[in-house]
Scaffold this motif. Structure first.
Motif, PDB file in Angstrom:
ATOM      1  N   ALA A  96       0.829  -1.210   0.000  1.00 41.99           N
ATOM      2  CA  ALA A  96       0.000   0.000   0.000  1.00 41.99           C
ATOM      3  C   ALA A  96       0.859   1.254   0.000  1.00 41.99           C
ATOM      4  O   ALA A  96       0.542   2.235  -0.685  1.00 41.99           O
ATOM      5  CB  ALA A  96      -0.928  -0.010   1.217  1.00 41.99           C
ATOM      6  N   LEU A  97       1.964   1.231   0.741  1.00 39.30           N
ATOM      7  CA  LEU A  97       2.853   2.398   0.777  1.00 39.30           C
ATOM      8  C   LEU A  97       3.493   2.638  -0.580  1.00 39.30           C
ATOM      9  O   LEU A  97       3.671   3.789  -0.996  1.00 39.30           O
ATOM     10  CB  LEU A  97       3.923   2.204   1.850  1.00 39.30           C
ATOM     11  N   ASP A  98       3.825   1.571  -1.302  1.00 38.59           N
ATOM     12  CA  ASP A  98       4.402   1.728  -2.641  1.00 38.59           C
ATOM     13  C   ASP A  98       3.399   2.359  -3.600  1.00 38.59           C
ATOM     14  O   ASP A  98       3.770   3.174  -4.456  1.00 38.59           O
ATOM     15  CB  ASP A  98       4.851   0.371  -3.182  1.00 38.59           C
ATOM     16  N   TYR A  99       2.134   1.986  -3.466  1.00 39.55           N
ATOM     17  CA  TYR A  99       1.117   2.535  -4.362  1.00 39.55           C
ATOM     18  C   TYR A  99       0.766   3.981  -4.020  1.00 39.55           C
ATOM     19  O   TYR A  99       0.624   4.829  -4.907  1.00 39.55           O
ATOM     20  CB  TYR A  99      -0.154   1.674  -4.304  1.00 39.55           C
ATOM     21  N   PHE A 100       0.591   4.265  -2.727  1.00 38.53           N
ATOM     22  CA  PHE A 100       0.094   5.582  -2.322  1.00 38.53           C
ATOM     23  C   PHE A 100       1.209   6.570  -1.985  1.00 38.53           C
ATOM     24  O   PHE A 100       0.938   7.752  -1.783  1.00 38.53           O
ATOM     25  CB  PHE A 100      -0.832   5.437  -1.108  1.00 38.53           C
ATOM     26  N   GLY A 101       2.454   6.104  -1.891  1.00 35.61           N
ATOM     27  CA  GLY A 101       3.558   6.995  -1.557  1.00 35.61           C
ATOM     28  C   GLY A 101       3.701   8.173  -2.500  1.00 35.61           C
ATOM     29  O   GLY A 101       3.790   9.330  -2.050  1.00 35.61           O
ATOM     30  N   PRO A 102       3.736   7.961  -3.830  1.00 38.85           N
ATOM     31  CA  PRO A 102       3.853   9.105  -4.749  1.00 38.85           C
ATOM     32  C   PRO A 102       2.693  10.095  -4.637  1.00 38.85           C
ATOM     33  O   PRO A 102       2.893  11.307  -4.722  1.00 38.85           O
ATOM     34  CB  PRO A 102       3.877   8.429  -6.128  1.00 38.85           C
ATOM     35  N   LEU A 103       1.480   9.561  -4.456  1.00 40.80           N
ATOM     36  CA  LEU A 103       0.323  10.443  -4.310  1.00 40.80           C
ATOM     37  C   LEU A 103       0.449  11.299  -3.054  1.00 40.80           C
ATOM     38  O   LEU A 103       0.157  12.511  -3.075  1.00 40.80           O
ATOM     39  CB  LEU A 103      -0.953   9.614  -4.264  1.00 40.80           C
ATOM     40  N   MET A 104       0.877  10.699  -1.952  1.00 38.46           N
ATOM     41  CA  MET A 104       1.051  11.456  -0.711  1.00 38.46           C
ATOM     42  C   MET A 104       2.129  12.524  -0.874  1.00 38.46           C
ATOM     43  O   MET A 104       1.982  13.642  -0.387  1.00 38.46           O
ATOM     44  CB  MET A 104       1.410  10.515   0.436  1.00 38.46           C
ATOM     45  N   PHE A 106       2.983  14.047  -3.595  1.00 38.42           N
ATOM     46  CA  PHE A 106       2.438  15.122  -4.434  1.00 38.42           C
ATOM     47  C   PHE A 106       1.505  16.028  -3.635  1.00 38.42           C
ATOM     48  O   PHE A 106       1.618  17.258  -3.676  1.00 38.42           O
ATOM     49  CB  PHE A 106       1.702  14.523  -5.626  1.00 38.42           C
ATOM     50  N   MET A 107       0.573  15.436  -2.905  1.00 40.59           N
ATOM     51  CA  MET A 107      -0.404  16.236  -2.153  1.00 40.59           C
ATOM     52  C   MET A 107       0.259  16.999  -1.018  1.00 40.59           C
ATOM     53  O   MET A 107      -0.127  18.134  -0.714  1.00 40.59           O
ATOM     54  CB  MET A 107      -1.503  15.321  -1.617  1.00 40.59           C
ATOM     55  N   ARG A 108       1.261  16.396  -0.390  1.00 31.82           N
ATOM     56  CA  ARG A 108       1.962  17.071   0.701  1.00 31.82           C
ATOM     57  C   ARG A 108       2.733  18.284   0.201  1.00 31.82           C
ATOM     58  O   ARG A 108       2.935  19.248   0.944  1.00 31.82           O
ATOM     59  CB  ARG A 108       2.911  16.083   1.371  1.00 31.82           C
ATOM     60  N   ALA A 109       3.150  18.258  -1.070  1.00 34.43           N
ATOM     61  CA  ALA A 109       3.924  19.365  -1.624  1.00 34.43           C
ATOM     62  C   ALA A 109       3.068  20.579  -1.961  1.00 34.43           C
ATOM     63  O   ALA A 109       3.605  21.668  -2.211  1.00 34.43           O
ATOM     64  CB  ALA A 109       4.668  18.900  -2.873  1.00 34.43           C
ATOM     65  N   ILE A 110       1.747  20.420  -1.973  1.00 35.55           N
ATOM     66  CA  ILE A 110       0.856  21.543  -2.291  1.00 35.55           C
ATOM     67  C   ILE A 110       0.688  22.416  -1.047  1.00 35.55           C
ATOM     68  O   ILE A 110       0.231  21.936  -0.017  1.00 35.55           O
ATOM     69  CB  ILE A 110      -0.521  21.032  -2.763  1.00 35.55           C
ATOM     70  N   PRO A 111       1.030  23.709  -1.111  1.00 33.03           N
ATOM     71  CA  PRO A 111       0.838  24.582   0.060  1.00 33.03           C
ATOM     72  C   PRO A 111      -0.659  24.727   0.368  1.00 33.03           C
ATOM     73  O   PRO A 111      -1.432  25.109  -0.519  1.00 33.03           O
ATOM     74  CB  PRO A 111       1.442  25.923  -0.395  1.00 33.03           C
ATOM     75  N   PRO A 112      -1.087  24.435   1.575  1.00 34.55           N
ATOM     76  CA  PRO A 112      -2.520  24.521   1.910  1.00 34.55           C
ATOM     77  C   PRO A 112      -3.159  25.884   1.622  1.00 34.55           C
ATOM     78  O   PRO A 112      -4.311  25.911   1.165  1.00 34.55           O
ATOM     79  CB  PRO A 112      -2.547  24.190   3.408  1.00 34.55           C
TER      80      PRO A 112
END
Length: 266
Positions: A96-104, A106-112
């Motif tokens: 699961a971490l391999d699949y969702f790691g890139p998505l996390m 990407f989303m974490r890099a977006i300034p809220p």
């Protein structure tokens, strides 16, 4: 006597800074930078000059401070529940971490703050939008630290649990989460400071109450002592919230030997 000396040592730099601030602002006589004594007087008049029946809090204190604290509490608690739950799942599943790691990542890099207009369109003006901004911004330190903590569980413990065929729920709540607690609390400390910042940011746009709204209102009214009172209040709130969390952390981790806790994704 020893406690008093330690207290003075910790606060001597702060006291000196306040005195210097007072002297410099008195000399400068700038309307934009009022002295601390004037800021304190304004704060007392704005928030703590109410009747005794309401604990000396004014209507403005109830409408602004309590509204902001409520948004921080709700948004942060939602982020804690989601971050710890998802972090535990991802930490125990390499696939699961391999699949969702890139998505996390990407989303974490977006300034809220960039997403505030998006949340305004989707959710409209109100507490729902502001809480969503807080949740989106503060969940990442909790999530990443939980993943790191769960993955660092001693393999011997894991093998022992499997050999005794202990139910997964007992394994997670009895072994995995307690072992990951130090890193989870490290993420909680980072997320709590972020929650305060994002609370202000979310209240700057499309809000009718809250500390952030009041800061903009006072700035537009050129009421600089009131504006600085709000800034000082934010600093005090941040210090108090962090202190309370440290007290809870010490009690929760009292069974562990002292150690340095690394923060992941701060």
């Amino acid at each position: 006597m020893i406690r008093m000396r330690g207290f003075l040592q910790r606060w001597v730099v702060f006291i000196i800074a306040i005195v210097v601030w007072e002297l410099l602002t008195r000399v400068a006589q700038s309307a934009f930078f009022p002295p601390p004594t004037q800021i304190v007087g304004t704060a007392v008049e704005k928030w703590f000059s109410g009747p005794a029946s309401s604990l000396f809090l004014t209507d403005e204190a109830f409408s602004d401070m309590l509204a902001s604290l409520g948004r921080i509490a709700v948004g942060w608690l939602i982020a804690v529940v989601l971050g710890v739950a998802l972090g535990t799942l991802l930490g125990r599943s390499r696939t699961a971490l391999d699949y969702f790691g890139p998505l996390m990542a990407f989303m974490r890099a977006i300034p809220p703050p960039v997403l505030v207009p998006v949340f305004l369109v989707l959710l409209g003006i109100g507490a729902q939008m502001q809480i969503t901004v807080i949740v989106f911004g503060v969940i990442w330190p909790i999530l990443l630290n939980t993943v790191d903590g769960v993955r660092s569980v001693d393999q011997v413990k894991v093998d022992t649990i499997r050999s005794f065929r202990i139910p997964r729920s007992h394994w997670v709540f009895g072994v995995v989460l307690p072992a990951a607690t130090p890193k989870i609390f490290a993420g909680l400390r980072v997320s709590l400071s972020l929650a305060l910042v994002l609370m202000v940011v979310s209240e700057l746009v499309g809000s009718t109450d809250g500390i952030g709204y009041r800061l903009v209102f006072d700035q537009r009214q050129f009421d600089f002592p009131a504006m600085w009172a709000g800034i000082v209040l934010l600093g005090i709130l941040g210090y108090v919230l962090n202190t309370l969390l440290l007290v809870v952390e010490r009690r929760a981790l009292s069974w562990q030997p002292p150690q340095a806790h690394q923060v992941v994704g701060g």
